[in-house]
Design an enzyme around this catalytic site. Sequence first.
Site, PDB file in Angstrom:
ATOM      1  N   CYS A  18       0.834  -1.205   0.000  1.00  0.00           N
ATOM      2  CA  CYS A  18       0.000   0.000   0.000  1.00  0.00           C
ATOM      3  C   CYS A  18       0.868   1.254   0.000  1.00  0.00           C
ATOM      4  O   CYS A  18       1.361   1.670   1.046  1.00  0.00           O
ATOM      5  CB  CYS A  18      -0.938  -0.014   1.213  1.00  0.00           C
ATOM      6  SG  CYS A  18      -1.974   1.457   1.312  1.00  0.00           S
ATOM      7  N   CYS A  68      -0.409   4.091   2.113  1.00  0.00           N
ATOM      8  CA  CYS A  68      -0.158   3.959   3.562  1.00  0.00           C
ATOM      9  C   CYS A  68       1.320   4.189   3.899  1.00  0.00           C
ATOM     10  O   CYS A  68       1.631   4.829   4.895  1.00  0.00           O
ATOM     11  CB  CYS A  68      -0.517   2.559   4.058  1.00  0.00           C
ATOM     12  SG  CYS A  68      -1.978   1.836   3.321  1.00  0.00           S
ATOM     13  N   ASP A  69       2.218   3.628   3.096  1.00  0.00           N
ATOM     14  CA  ASP A  69       3.618   3.530   3.520  1.00  0.00           C
ATOM     15  C   ASP A  69       4.606   4.348   2.695  1.00  0.00           C
ATOM     16  O   ASP A  69       5.798   4.391   3.027  1.00  0.00           O
ATOM     17  CB  ASP A  69       4.064   2.046   3.472  1.00  0.00           C
ATOM     18  CG  ASP A  69       3.231   1.195   4.427  1.00  0.00           C
ATOM     19  OD1 ASP A  69       2.817   1.726   5.467  1.00  0.00           O
ATOM     20  OD2 ASP A  69       3.008   0.014   4.125  1.00  0.00           O
TER      21      ASP A  69
END
Length: 310
Positions: A131, A134-135
């Site tokens: 992701c 997200c990261d």
Amino acid sequence: MYDVTIIGSGPAGLTSAIYARRAELATLVVSGAQPGGQLTITSAVDNYPGFPEGIEGPELMERIRAQAAKFGVEFDLGEVTAVDFETKPFKIAIGKRNVETRAVIIATGSACRWLGLESETKLRGKGVSACATCDGFFFTGKHVAVLGGGDAAIEEATFLTRFASRVTVVHRREELRASKAMQKRALDNPKIDFEWNSTVEDVLDPAKNKVTALVLKNVKTGETKELPVDGVFVAIGHEPATGLFKGKVELDAKGYVVTRGTRTSVAGVFAAGDVQDPRYRQAISAAGSGCQAAIEALKFIAGEDALPGW
Ligand code: NDP
């Protein structure tokens, strides 16, 4: 007899449970094989509203579960083994237990596809991610690889150029599957380069507890080489958890539940979250559709919604 049975306990399922109980519906959540869903295998969640300091995925899910429990949601920790949507009330088998329910919300989610390498599993959350949203931030100024050649891979690669100094897309063929417009954007981006006809044989280095390189194999020449990278984003597709629902509600060619809003092809059966959403796949969008599904279920049970299916 339950008013609503929710299959799945990720953000979509648990949010629908909160809304259903607040409307005083007798509500059962069947938690399934991975209670809490994909967030329980995520580390820091920085994009869920309300947590300016960020929150760990498992803690976020525990808080949402506790909120649902506070309102009197009943949980069954088993797995649904069969569903019958042809008779009313609907019937759901959870192992040996059989329940009847007026409405159903399918919130079984999807799982990202992984390569299946041991090193990849060991380094998940330590440089291996699925992701970018997200990261990506954690790779500011670093070199990362993105695996895959579809829209998701190209979108992730393009997004990652905001942070990373260099992004290498590793694809097993020499032609991208992604749409032409997405391809052009990536091919024109000076921060993105490509390793064509390449498969990942290994992710280094579990012994160092971080990603240092990928071992790539050129499928045309058979040659292997190391590509030094600081992180790797796997974007080779997702698989919706809909095996149980084949032939029971309409699914699309990739197995996602076909919805209009959150309605499925069967009146009284609703779907929320990633199981019906190949596009956004975010905890907050899943939670939002869980809310919608619960409101639809309430209207259906109250007889306010006379439309059959859609
Ligand atoms: P796709 O199935 O479209 O693409 C998966 C990619 O991963 C393909 O390039 C495939 O290679 C590769 N792949 C699959 N399995 C492996 C494997 N085991 N090893 C190596 N490579 C592998 O999935 P996406 O997640 O990209 O997209 C899913 C859907 O969501 C699509 O319909 C897509 O259009 C849509 N989407 C749309 C977006 C947008 O419009 N902005 C953004 C993201 C997704 P190969 O090509 O050789 O099969």
